[in-house]
Design a protein around this motif. Sequence first.
Motif, PDB file in Angstrom:
ATOM      1  N   ASP A  26     -13.827  -5.353  13.591  1.00  0.00           N
ATOM      2  CA  ASP A  26     -13.249  -6.679  13.387  1.00  0.00           C
ATOM      3  C   ASP A  26     -11.727  -6.658  13.442  1.00  0.00           C
ATOM      4  O   ASP A  26     -11.082  -7.657  13.143  1.00  0.00           O
ATOM      5  CB  ASP A  26     -13.696  -7.241  12.035  1.00  0.00           C
ATOM      6  CG  ASP A  26     -15.173  -7.573  12.003  1.00  0.00           C
ATOM      7  OD1 ASP A  26     -15.764  -7.765  13.081  1.00  0.00           O
ATOM      8  OD2 ASP A  26     -15.727  -7.632  10.892  1.00  0.00           O
ATOM      9  N   SER A  27     -11.135  -5.520  13.767  1.00  0.00           N
ATOM     10  CA  SER A  27      -9.693  -5.354  13.890  1.00  0.00           C
ATOM     11  C   SER A  27      -8.938  -5.640  12.590  1.00  0.00           C
ATOM     12  O   SER A  27      -7.879  -6.251  12.604  1.00  0.00           O
ATOM     13  CB  SER A  27      -9.144  -6.222  15.025  1.00  0.00           C
ATOM     14  OG  SER A  27      -9.715  -5.853  16.237  1.00  0.00           O
ATOM     15  N   VAL A  28      -9.483  -5.228  11.473  1.00  0.00           N
ATOM     16  CA  VAL A  28      -8.773  -5.352  10.204  1.00  0.00           C
ATOM     17  C   VAL A  28      -7.696  -4.285  10.172  1.00  0.00           C
ATOM     18  O   VAL A  28      -7.959  -3.118  10.431  1.00  0.00           O
ATOM     19  CB  VAL A  28      -9.737  -5.183   9.010  1.00  0.00           C
ATOM     20  CG1 VAL A  28      -8.970  -5.116   7.703  1.00  0.00           C
ATOM     21  CG2 VAL A  28     -10.739  -6.313   8.977  1.00  0.00           C
ATOM     22  N   ASP A  29      -6.502  -4.680   9.884  1.00  0.00           N
ATOM     23  CA  ASP A  29      -5.363  -3.775   9.816  1.00  0.00           C
ATOM     24  C   ASP A  29      -4.869  -3.772   8.375  1.00  0.00           C
ATOM     25  O   ASP A  29      -4.126  -4.664   7.963  1.00  0.00           O
ATOM     26  CB  ASP A  29      -4.280  -4.257  10.784  1.00  0.00           C
ATOM     27  CG  ASP A  29      -3.108  -3.308  10.905  1.00  0.00           C
ATOM     28  OD1 ASP A  29      -2.866  -2.509   9.979  1.00  0.00           O
ATOM     29  OD2 ASP A  29      -2.427  -3.378  11.946  1.00  0.00           O
ATOM     30  N   ILE A  30      -5.304  -2.773   7.603  1.00  0.00           N
ATOM     31  CA  ILE A  30      -4.980  -2.734   6.175  1.00  0.00           C
ATOM     32  C   ILE A  30      -3.475  -2.669   5.957  1.00  0.00           C
ATOM     33  O   ILE A  30      -2.937  -3.340   5.086  1.00  0.00           O
ATOM     34  CB  ILE A  30      -5.705  -1.565   5.484  1.00  0.00           C
ATOM     35  CG1 ILE A  30      -7.206  -1.828   5.489  1.00  0.00           C
ATOM     36  CG2 ILE A  30      -5.198  -1.364   4.054  1.00  0.00           C
ATOM     37  CD1 ILE A  30      -8.046  -0.669   5.021  1.00  0.00           C
ATOM     38  N   GLY A  31      -2.780  -1.870   6.762  1.00  0.00           N
ATOM     39  CA  GLY A  31      -1.327  -1.771   6.620  1.00  0.00           C
ATOM     40  C   GLY A  31      -0.639  -3.103   6.850  1.00  0.00           C
ATOM     41  O   GLY A  31       0.234  -3.510   6.087  1.00  0.00           O
ATOM     42  N   LYS A  32      -1.053  -3.797   7.899  1.00  0.00           N
ATOM     43  CA  LYS A  32      -0.466  -5.109   8.193  1.00  0.00           C
ATOM     44  C   LYS A  32      -0.811  -6.107   7.095  1.00  0.00           C
ATOM     45  O   LYS A  32       0.041  -6.879   6.659  1.00  0.00           O
ATOM     46  CB  LYS A  32      -0.965  -5.627   9.537  1.00  0.00           C
ATOM     47  CG  LYS A  32      -0.368  -6.959   9.919  1.00  0.00           C
ATOM     48  CD  LYS A  32      -0.851  -7.439  11.264  1.00  0.00           C
ATOM     49  CE  LYS A  32      -0.196  -8.771  11.604  1.00  0.00           C
ATOM     50  NZ  LYS A  32      -0.692  -9.320  12.854  1.00  0.00           N
ATOM     51  N   GLU A 121      -5.486   8.793  -6.929  1.00  0.00           N
ATOM     52  CA  GLU A 121      -4.300   9.133  -6.135  1.00  0.00           C
ATOM     53  C   GLU A 121      -4.619   9.110  -4.647  1.00  0.00           C
ATOM     54  O   GLU A 121      -3.773   8.749  -3.840  1.00  0.00           O
ATOM     55  CB  GLU A 121      -3.740  10.496  -6.543  1.00  0.00           C
ATOM     56  CG  GLU A 121      -2.962  10.480  -7.828  1.00  0.00           C
ATOM     57  CD  GLU A 121      -1.729   9.567  -7.798  1.00  0.00           C
ATOM     58  OE1 GLU A 121      -1.045   9.473  -6.749  1.00  0.00           O
ATOM     59  OE2 GLU A 121      -1.440   8.940  -8.828  1.00  0.00           O
ATOM     60  N   GLY A 122      -5.831   9.468  -4.272  1.00  0.00           N
ATOM     61  CA  GLY A 122      -6.240   9.384  -2.873  1.00  0.00           C
ATOM     62  C   GLY A 122      -6.211   7.949  -2.382  1.00  0.00           C
ATOM     63  O   GLY A 122      -5.797   7.664  -1.252  1.00  0.00           O
ATOM     64  N   PHE A 123      -6.659   7.035  -3.228  1.00  0.00           N
ATOM     65  CA  PHE A 123      -6.615   5.607  -2.893  1.00  0.00           C
ATOM     66  C   PHE A 123      -5.170   5.158  -2.706  1.00  0.00           C
ATOM     67  O   PHE A 123      -4.843   4.478  -1.730  1.00  0.00           O
ATOM     68  CB  PHE A 123      -7.299   4.792  -3.993  1.00  0.00           C
ATOM     69  CG  PHE A 123      -7.212   3.309  -3.791  1.00  0.00           C
ATOM     70  CD1 PHE A 123      -8.070   2.670  -2.917  1.00  0.00           C
ATOM     71  CD2 PHE A 123      -6.284   2.550  -4.479  1.00  0.00           C
ATOM     72  CE1 PHE A 123      -8.000   1.295  -2.718  1.00  0.00           C
ATOM     73  CE2 PHE A 123      -6.199   1.182  -4.297  1.00  0.00           C
ATOM     74  CZ  PHE A 123      -7.063   0.551  -3.415  1.00  0.00           C
ATOM     75  N   VAL A 124      -4.295   5.561  -3.633  1.00  0.00           N
ATOM     76  CA  VAL A 124      -2.880   5.188  -3.549  1.00  0.00           C
ATOM     77  C   VAL A 124      -2.281   5.713  -2.247  1.00  0.00           C
ATOM     78  O   VAL A 124      -1.640   4.969  -1.494  1.00  0.00           O
ATOM     79  CB  VAL A 124      -2.086   5.734  -4.762  1.00  0.00           C
ATOM     80  CG1 VAL A 124      -0.590   5.532  -4.582  1.00  0.00           C
ATOM     81  CG2 VAL A 124      -2.570   5.092  -6.055  1.00  0.00           C
ATOM     82  N   ARG A 125      -2.503   7.001  -1.966  1.00  0.00           N
ATOM     83  CA  ARG A 125      -1.957   7.604  -0.745  1.00  0.00           C
ATOM     84  C   ARG A 125      -2.459   6.897   0.510  1.00  0.00           C
ATOM     85  O   ARG A 125      -1.693   6.636   1.432  1.00  0.00           O
ATOM     86  CB  ARG A 125      -2.299   9.097  -0.676  1.00  0.00           C
ATOM     87  CG  ARG A 125      -1.392   9.959  -1.529  1.00  0.00           C
ATOM     88  CD  ARG A 125      -1.581  11.432  -1.239  1.00  0.00           C
ATOM     89  NE  ARG A 125      -2.917  11.914  -1.549  1.00  0.00           N
ATOM     90  CZ  ARG A 125      -3.324  12.305  -2.741  1.00  0.00           C
ATOM     91  NH1 ARG A 125      -2.491  12.289  -3.758  1.00  0.00           N
ATOM     92  NH2 ARG A 125      -4.554  12.730  -2.935  1.00  0.00           N
ATOM     93  N   SER A 126      -3.761   6.598   0.546  1.00  0.00           N
ATOM     94  CA  SER A 126      -4.303   5.971   1.754  1.00  0.00           C
ATOM     95  C   SER A 126      -3.693   4.592   1.991  1.00  0.00           C
ATOM     96  O   SER A 126      -3.407   4.223   3.134  1.00  0.00           O
ATOM     97  CB  SER A 126      -5.827   5.888   1.689  1.00  0.00           C
ATOM     98  OG  SER A 126      -6.246   4.997   0.685  1.00  0.00           O
ATOM     99  N   ARG A 127      -3.472   3.837   0.935  1.00  0.00           N
ATOM    100  CA  ARG A 127      -2.884   2.504   1.104  1.00  0.00           C
ATOM    101  C   ARG A 127      -1.414   2.593   1.519  1.00  0.00           C
ATOM    102  O   ARG A 127      -0.957   1.838   2.383  1.00  0.00           O
ATOM    103  CB  ARG A 127      -3.031   1.682  -0.181  1.00  0.00           C
ATOM    104  CG  ARG A 127      -4.465   1.384  -0.554  1.00  0.00           C
ATOM    105  CD  ARG A 127      -5.238   0.679   0.562  1.00  0.00           C
ATOM    106  NE  ARG A 127      -4.876  -0.688   0.728  1.00  0.00           N
ATOM    107  CZ  ARG A 127      -5.574  -1.723   0.284  1.00  0.00           C
ATOM    108  NH1 ARG A 127      -6.714  -1.532  -0.361  1.00  0.00           N
ATOM    109  NH2 ARG A 127      -5.154  -2.948   0.490  1.00  0.00           N
ATOM    110  N   ILE A 128      -0.677   3.511   0.909  1.00  0.00           N
ATOM    111  CA  ILE A 128       0.735   3.666   1.283  1.00  0.00           C
ATOM    112  C   ILE A 128       0.842   4.151   2.724  1.00  0.00           C
ATOM    113  O   ILE A 128       1.666   3.661   3.493  1.00  0.00           O
ATOM    114  CB  ILE A 128       1.478   4.606   0.307  1.00  0.00           C
ATOM    115  CG1 ILE A 128       1.589   3.946  -1.069  1.00  0.00           C
ATOM    116  CG2 ILE A 128       2.864   4.964   0.843  1.00  0.00           C
ATOM    117  CD1 ILE A 128       2.153   4.840  -2.150  1.00  0.00           C
ATOM    118  N   LEU A 129      -0.007   5.093   3.121  1.00  0.00           N
ATOM    119  CA  LEU A 129       0.032   5.593   4.495  1.00  0.00           C
ATOM    120  C   LEU A 129      -0.343   4.512   5.499  1.00  0.00           C
ATOM    121  O   LEU A 129       0.225   4.452   6.597  1.00  0.00           O
ATOM    122  CB  LEU A 129      -0.858   6.826   4.645  1.00  0.00           C
ATOM    123  CG  LEU A 129      -0.336   8.076   3.935  1.00  0.00           C
ATOM    124  CD1 LEU A 129      -1.378   9.185   3.985  1.00  0.00           C
ATOM    125  CD2 LEU A 129       0.987   8.538   4.521  1.00  0.00           C
ATOM    126  N   ALA A 130      -1.272   3.645   5.148  1.00  0.00           N
ATOM    127  CA  ALA A 130      -1.620   2.525   6.038  1.00  0.00           C
ATOM    128  C   ALA A 130      -0.422   1.593   6.198  1.00  0.00           C
ATOM    129  O   ALA A 130      -0.137   1.123   7.310  1.00  0.00           O
ATOM    130  CB  ALA A 130      -2.822   1.757   5.486  1.00  0.00           C
TER     131      ALA A 130
END
Length: 141
Positions: A26-32, A121-130
């Motif tokens: 569905d082209s979800v872009d979490i970072g955007k 912390e894995g959740f935090v890292r993944s969101r920041i990296l996105a």
Amino acid sequence: MTRSKRWLQLAILAAVGSFAIAAEADSVDIGKSDYEVKCVACHGVDGRGGGPFAEILKTPVPDLTALSRNNGGVFPHQRVYRIIDGREGIKAHGPRDMPIWGQDYLERAESAFFGYGISREGFVRSRILALIDYLHRLQAE
């Protein structure tokens, strides 16, 4: 670890994996998406610093499209990560006007994953990296 707890972890990971596949389709872009929720008010839709709150801040809002250009043509991943996370003070950065998004992500992770053995912390890292991935894509040529 009990067998039922292990199955619960596997079920959660399978659901997350299924979500990731569906999100890609569905082209979800979490970072955007995170940028639009957390950053646009100050940095503007285009990342150049013209958000509606920018004019009321004491410190000028940086142009996020010029991060690579201002760093010799190399995107400063580590520095950007530390600034977004914000839980570790950066002495050279001066006073902190920007919200501490690492703490915000951590609190969201605790409410979402509490008791399931998933790394907060894995959740935090993944969101920041996105979010960093999105900022990297904003860089002007």
